[in-house]
Design an enzyme around this catalytic site. Structure first.
Site, PDB file in Angstrom:
ATOM      1  CB  SER A  68     -30.455  38.728  43.830  1.00  0.00           C
ATOM      2  OG  SER A  68     -29.307  39.244  44.401  1.00  0.00           O
ATOM      3  CB  THR A  71     -35.983  42.209  36.659  1.00  0.00           C
ATOM      4  OG1 THR A  71     -34.813  42.977  36.923  1.00  0.00           O
ATOM      5  CG2 THR A  71     -36.811  42.883  35.588  1.00  0.00           C
ATOM      6  CD1 TRP A  72     -39.090  35.793  36.818  1.00  0.00           C
ATOM      7  CD2 TRP A  72     -37.372  34.668  37.712  1.00  0.00           C
ATOM      8  NE1 TRP A  72     -39.341  34.454  36.673  1.00  0.00           N
ATOM      9  CE2 TRP A  72     -38.306  33.739  37.213  1.00  0.00           C
ATOM     10  CE3 TRP A  72     -36.199  34.191  38.316  1.00  0.00           C
ATOM     11  CZ2 TRP A  72     -38.099  32.363  37.312  1.00  0.00           C
ATOM     12  CZ3 TRP A  72     -36.001  32.827  38.403  1.00  0.00           C
ATOM     13  CH2 TRP A  72     -36.934  31.910  37.911  1.00  0.00           C
ATOM     14  CG  HIS A 130     -31.341  46.904  45.487  1.00  0.00           C
ATOM     15  ND1 HIS A 130     -31.842  45.654  45.197  1.00  0.00           N
ATOM     16  CD2 HIS A 130     -31.095  47.485  44.280  1.00  0.00           C
ATOM     17  CE1 HIS A 130     -31.899  45.514  43.871  1.00  0.00           C
ATOM     18  NE2 HIS A 130     -31.465  46.604  43.299  1.00  0.00           N
ATOM     19  NE  ARG A 152     -28.381  34.511  39.582  1.00  0.00           N
ATOM     20  CZ  ARG A 152     -28.219  35.031  38.377  1.00  0.00           C
ATOM     21  NH1 ARG A 152     -28.230  36.358  38.231  1.00  0.00           N
ATOM     22  NH2 ARG A 152     -28.076  34.266  37.325  1.00  0.00           N
ATOM     23  NE  ARG A 287     -25.359  38.210  32.178  1.00  0.00           N
ATOM     24  CZ  ARG A 287     -24.544  37.149  32.164  1.00  0.00           C
ATOM     25  NH1 ARG A 287     -23.776  36.938  31.123  1.00  0.00           N
ATOM     26  NH2 ARG A 287     -24.487  36.325  33.197  1.00  0.00           N
ATOM     27  CE  LYS A 288     -24.466  32.789  28.822  1.00  0.00           C
ATOM     28  NZ  LYS A 288     -23.243  32.160  29.399  1.00  0.00           N
ATOM     29  N   GLY A 289     -29.826  34.621  32.434  1.00  0.00           N
ATOM     30  CA  GLY A 289     -30.737  34.028  33.408  1.00  0.00           C
ATOM     31  C   GLY A 289     -30.471  32.558  33.677  1.00  0.00           C
TER      32      GLY A 289
END
Ligand code: A3P
Length: 321
Positions: A68, A71-72, A130, A152, A287-289
């Site tokens: 979701s 990491t960011w 989590h 997300r 990945r793509k984000g």
């Protein structure tokens, strides 16, 4: 202590053996514990954490479901909270994966089933989890410590988690599974830490009733305007940006440092690994984000099905995507 721990372990193992189990597609076994599905290998850590963690008033807990934007969020909050200690040129993000800077209770800190000594950590202590809200230890709920939740759009989360576990399986030369199979598990609510709707609603409701306790963020909003949300985060944790910081471009600097592109290109995130009970390549977290990548993967009937779950379980409470 050794005897107590041995006794605890036995008791925890017995407790887990008494729970409903299912064979998951992603991980071999999952257990239904306090109304959520947990990977069986994580459950002893969760129970030890529930029993032994001692919250401090200044603690900050980052909560999310897998894939979701955890990491960011870790990178952003770490940067906000530690900005008086580290500048952009010497931030530990340059040499450490965000998961090593903001550890998960259930994978890293309580990962050996032992009770970690967390008293020596600098304050405010930053943790991640989590675990759903109802299963957090009472001391987290009762103390003044704050929770930042990121969620997300489930349409993107299901695609992201499918890629993540498929890549892991491929690296281990294990058979993968189809998106259809993964999607089914997700919609049935049996994905790890699911059902996803109950996970989101748990934190959502507390954020409405007790806004100083839970800051509820959406990945999509963060993508649209990172600066505005960084300011909200800084205020929420009691460290608002000063006018001077704003004028000097300090907020933009953090946003840029924590962007997918910057983090993904760092050597540590290209080649390193992180142990989250099981080992993952750091690069698998980047990945793509993108918002809306689901259009490239989900069929119209999958989209309808997931949207109707969102409509039924979340929209009535004001949570929309
Ligand atoms: P995609 O698979 O859609 O690309 P988590 O951190 O909870 O495991 O979530 C991983 C998702 O967040 C992945 O989504 C990943 O690419 C994206 N992500 C990781 N770091 C990011 C960043 N700095 N900015 C935006 N998205 C990021």
């Amino acid at each position: 202590i050794a005897v107590t721990e041995e006794h605890d372990r036995k008791e925890i193992d017995e407790l887990i053996a008494s729970l409903p189990q299912r064979k998951g597609s992603v991980r071999p076994f999952q257990c239904l514990y306090q109304n959520f599905w947990f990977p069986i290998f994580v459950l002893p850590n969760v129970i030890t954490f529930q029993r032994h963690f001692e919250a401090k008033h200044k603690d900050i807990v980052l909560a999310s479901q897998p894939k979701s934007g955890t990491t960011w969020l870790k990178a952003l909050v770490f940067s906000v909270v530690n900005r008086s200690r580290f500048g952009i040129s010497d931030t530990p993000l340059l040499t450490s994966n965000p998961h090593d800077l903001v550890p998960f209770f259930e994978f890293q800190l309580y990962g050996s089933k032992l009770r970690p000594n967390l008293d020596g950590l600098g304050e405010p202590r930053l943790f991640a989890t989590h675990i759903p809200y109802p299963s957090l230890p009472e001391c987290i709920k009762r103390s003044d410590c704050r929770i930042i939740y990121i969620c997300r759009n489930p349409l993107d989360t299901v695609v992201s988690s499918w890629h993540f576990f498929l890549q892991k399986a491929q690296l281990e030369e294990q058979p993968g599974w189809s998106l259809e199979e993964h999607f089914e598990t997700y919609c049935q609510g049996t994905i790890s830490f699911g059902p996803f709707w109950d996970h989101m609603m748990g934190y959502w409701k507390v954020s409405l009733e007790w806004p100083s306790k839970v800051l509820f963020l959406k990945y999509e909003d963060l993508k649209e305007d990172t600066i505005v949300h960084l300011k909200r985060v800084a205020e929420f944790v009691g460290l608002p940006f000063t006018e001077e910081e704003e004028e000097a471009g300090g907020i933009e600097e953090i946003a840029k440092m924590c962007s997918l592109k910057t983090l993904k290109d760092l050597e540590v995130n290209k080649s390193g690994k992180v142990a989250l009970t099981i080992e993952f390549e750091n690069r698998s977290f980047f990945r793509k984000g993108e918002v809306g990548d689901w259009v490239n993967h989900l069929t119209p009937s999958m989209v309808d099905r997931l949207n109707s779950i969102i409509q039924e379980k979340m929209s009535p409470f004001g949570l929309e995507f």
